[in-house]
Structures are given as C-alpha cells and as structure tokens.
Write a protein that holds these residues in place. Structure first.
Motif, mmCIF file in Angstrom:
data_model
loop_
_atom_site.group_PDB
_atom_site.id
_atom_site.type_symbol
_atom_site.label_atom_id
_atom_site.label_comp_id
_atom_site.label_asym_id
_atom_site.label_seq_id
_atom_site.Cartn_x
_atom_site.Cartn_y
_atom_site.Cartn_z
ATOM 1 N N ASP A 2 0.824 -1.195 0.000
ATOM 2 C CA ASP A 2 0.000 0.000 0.000
ATOM 3 C C ASP A 2 0.864 1.253 0.000
ATOM 4 O O ASP A 2 1.929 1.303 0.612
ATOM 5 N N VAL A 45 -7.666 8.118 0.687
ATOM 6 C CA VAL A 45 -7.917 6.673 0.758
ATOM 7 C C VAL A 45 -7.664 6.050 -0.610
ATOM 8 O O VAL A 45 -6.996 5.019 -0.729
ATOM 9 N N LYS A 48 -3.980 5.837 -1.320
ATOM 10 C CA LYS A 48 -3.334 4.782 -0.520
ATOM 11 C C LYS A 48 -3.694 3.389 -1.030
ATOM 12 O O LYS A 48 -2.844 2.518 -1.128
ATOM 13 N N GLU A 49 -4.947 3.191 -1.385
ATOM 14 C CA GLU A 49 -5.408 1.866 -1.805
ATOM 15 C C GLU A 49 -4.986 1.493 -3.223
ATOM 16 O O GLU A 49 -4.697 0.346 -3.515
ATOM 17 N N ARG A 70 -13.015 -2.267 -2.941
ATOM 18 C CA ARG A 70 -12.676 -2.685 -1.571
ATOM 19 C C ARG A 70 -13.964 -2.648 -0.733
ATOM 20 O O ARG A 70 -14.117 -1.790 0.142
ATOM 21 N N LEU A 73 -13.915 -2.037 3.080
ATOM 22 C CA LEU A 73 -12.988 -1.030 3.602
ATOM 23 C C LEU A 73 -13.699 0.068 4.393
ATOM 24 O O LEU A 73 -13.296 0.403 5.508
ATOM 25 N N ILE A 74 -14.746 0.638 3.827
ATOM 26 C CA ILE A 74 -15.472 1.715 4.495
ATOM 27 C C ILE A 74 -16.747 1.131 5.095
ATOM 28 O O ILE A 74 -17.629 0.692 4.355
ATOM 29 N N TRP A 120 -12.943 7.646 12.048
ATOM 30 C CA TRP A 120 -12.691 6.429 11.266
ATOM 31 C C TRP A 120 -11.380 6.542 10.489
ATOM 32 O O TRP A 120 -10.550 5.631 10.511
ATOM 33 N N PHE A 121 -11.198 7.672 9.804
ATOM 34 C CA PHE A 121 -10.027 7.840 8.952
ATOM 35 C C PHE A 121 -8.729 7.757 9.753
ATOM 36 O O PHE A 121 -7.811 7.008 9.391
ATOM 37 N N ASP A 124 -9.151 4.245 12.732
ATOM 38 C CA ASP A 124 -9.355 2.909 12.166
ATOM 39 C C ASP A 124 -8.593 2.689 10.862
ATOM 40 O O ASP A 124 -7.965 1.649 10.677
ATOM 41 N N TYR A 125 -8.656 3.647 9.955
ATOM 42 C CA TYR A 125 -8.037 3.453 8.646
ATOM 43 C C TYR A 125 -6.521 3.636 8.698
ATOM 44 O O TYR A 125 -5.769 2.789 8.242
ATOM 45 N N ASN A 127 -4.780 3.902 11.476
ATOM 46 C CA ASN A 127 -4.262 3.291 12.705
ATOM 47 C C ASN A 127 -3.335 4.217 13.482
ATOM 48 O O ASN A 127 -2.277 3.801 13.960
#
Length: 135
Positions: A2, A45, A48-49, A70, A73-74, A120-121, A124-125, A127
């Motif tokens: 990634d 996102v 990155k993906e 994905r 993913l979300i 979330w971003f 969670d996304y 980290n």
C-alpha cells in the motif's frame, strides 16, 4: 504494498479541518467545506489503496470506486455519514426552492458526521491510535 498518506497530506488535511470547524456558525460555509474535506479524505484513501492520486474524481465517484474495489474497507455507517455530508454540502452549492437556507441544526449534523468520518479515517483506517486536535 500500500501507498502511504504523507505527513504533508495529513498536515494539509488537519489544517483544512481546523479551518472548517471555525465556520460552525455559518451553516452554508461549514456544510460546503465539510463536503470538500470529505472528498479530500476519500482521495487520500483512493491514493493509498490504488497507488494513484484520483485527479478529477468527484466525491461520489471516489466513494463508489472505493466501495466497488474494496467492499469492506469503508463501514456502512461511515458510508451513510459520507452521504449525509454530500447531501448538505451539495445543498449549499445549488439553487434551492424559495431560497431556503441551511440552519444551525444542519451545520451540527454535518459537523458531527465529519467528526465521525475523521475518527474512522485517523483511528481505524490510518491506525494512528488517536485523532488529532482540530481546535
């Protein structure tokens, strides 16, 4: 492997979010800026993906493309918040019947939706373990 979201991109996003939240008392401005912020988050996102910056892609295309490629993913709840931000952000950009205006309730809804999207971003996304201070 990634792609990563760069420190420069994160700083630009955080600065934009800070400025956006300063417009809390102006429903049209905060709703519009939240939409732009949401689009930028989705662009990061995407980058990155898929290892490419999605130049020219609008919010709906970004969201649809990420979900198509994905699907898990979300989370669904975050997808709904993105939709809320998009609806109110678009409302500020288009003529409305009887020149209806957004009010502080709409501003609060969109601010809350963007806050949850940011949670979330960052947490969670990306980290990061914590969300940046947007004040």
């Amino acid at each position: 492997m990634d792609n990563v979201v760069s420190d420069v991109q994160i700083k630009a996003l955080i600065d934009h979010i800070r400025t956006t939240f300063k417009y809390k008392d102006d429903p049209s401005v905060i709703c519009s800026r939240c939409r732009v912020t949401c689009e930028y988050i989705l662009a990061l996102v995407w980058n990155k993906e898929f290892n490419e910056y999605p130049t020219g892609k609008m919010l709906q295309n970004l969201c649809d493309g990420i979900i198509k490629n994905r699907p898990s993913l979300i989370p669904i709840g975050i997808q709904k918040l993105i939709g809320t931000i998009q609806i109110y952000g678009n409302t500020t950009s288009h003529a409305k019947k009887n020149f209806e205006q957004l009010n502080i309730t709409h501003a609060n809804i969109v601010e809350s939706a963007l806050s949850e999207l940011c949670n979330w971003f960052f947490i969670d996304y990306l980290n990061t373990g914590d969300i940046p201070d947007f004040k």
